[in-house]
Design a protein around this motif. Structure first.
Motif, PDB file in Angstrom:
ATOM      1  N   ASN A 236       0.814  -1.215   0.000  1.00 14.67           N
ATOM      2  CA  ASN A 236       0.000   0.000   0.000  1.00 14.67           C
ATOM      3  C   ASN A 236       0.846   1.263   0.000  1.00 14.67           C
ATOM      4  OD1 ASN A 236      -2.953  -0.838   0.341  1.00 14.67           O
ATOM      5  ND2 ASN A 236      -1.858  -2.122   1.799  1.00 14.67           N
TER       6      ASN A 236
ATOM      7  N   ASN B 199      -5.214   4.588   0.234  1.00 13.20           N
ATOM      8  CA  ASN B 199      -5.321   3.171   0.590  1.00 13.20           C
ATOM      9  C   ASN B 199      -5.733   2.886   2.031  1.00 13.20           C
ATOM     10  OD1 ASN B 199      -4.312   2.530  -2.008  1.00 13.20           O
ATOM     11  ND2 ASN B 199      -2.222   2.728  -1.285  1.00 13.20           N
TER      12      ASN B 199
ATOM     13  N   ASN C  14      -7.658  -0.398   2.778  1.00 13.88           N
ATOM     14  CA  ASN C  14      -6.847  -1.600   2.585  1.00 13.88           C
ATOM     15  C   ASN C  14      -5.746  -1.688   3.643  1.00 13.88           C
ATOM     16  OD1 ASN C  14      -6.572  -3.976   0.960  1.00 13.88           O
ATOM     17  ND2 ASN C  14      -4.622  -3.142   0.273  1.00 13.88           N
TER      18      ASN C  14
ATOM     19  N   ASP D 298      -7.276  -3.191   6.665  1.00 18.45           N
ATOM     20  CA  ASP D 298      -7.494  -4.636   6.510  1.00 18.45           C
ATOM     21  C   ASP D 298      -6.195  -5.421   6.638  1.00 18.45           C
ATOM     22  OD1 ASP D 298     -10.215  -4.336   6.135  1.00 18.45           O
ATOM     23  OD2 ASP D 298     -10.122  -4.499   3.944  1.00 18.45           O
TER      24      ASP D 298
END
Length: 109
Positions: free
Chosen positions: A40, A53, A56, A59
């Motif tokens: 990322n 990002n 993401n 996550d």
């Protein structure tokens, strides 16, 4: 922290995944997820990566933490204790009077 760990372990148990989660494979998975987290930030400065990002990043960071907690649990390690011990070791390597405001490694101080 206990509630989070219970949720993770329950998720794993419901799927009968304990059989796949030996220390070696958990460590490998942890490293792979850390690499996915790094992707990322590749070719971007931090601010740009965070702006583009963040979902993401959340996550992938969650995956890193999940694998870390499962590995600590399976090795019967107290997360608070091992973190405390590591911070104490780092305090000796990086005393404030030498490390304040520098990014040099302890061998360079």
């Amino acid at each position: 922290m206990e509630k989070v760990l219970e949720e993770i372990l329950s998720f794993r148990k419901e799927r009968n995944w304990e059989q796949f989660h030996n220390p070696k494979d958990l460590a490998i998975s942890l490293s792979l997820e850390a690499s996915e987290l790094l992707e990322n930030f590749q070719w971007k400065d931090s601010q740009e990566a965070l702006e583009e990002n963040m979902d993401n990043i959340k996550d992938e960071l969650a995956d890193v933490l999940i694998y870390s907690l499962m590995l600590a649990h399976d090795l019967d390690l107290d997360v608070q204790e091992i973190i405390h011990n590591k911070v104490q070791k780092n305090a000796k390597k990086y005393p404030v009077e030498k490390a304040l405001g520098t990014n040099k490694k302890y061998t360079e101080l």
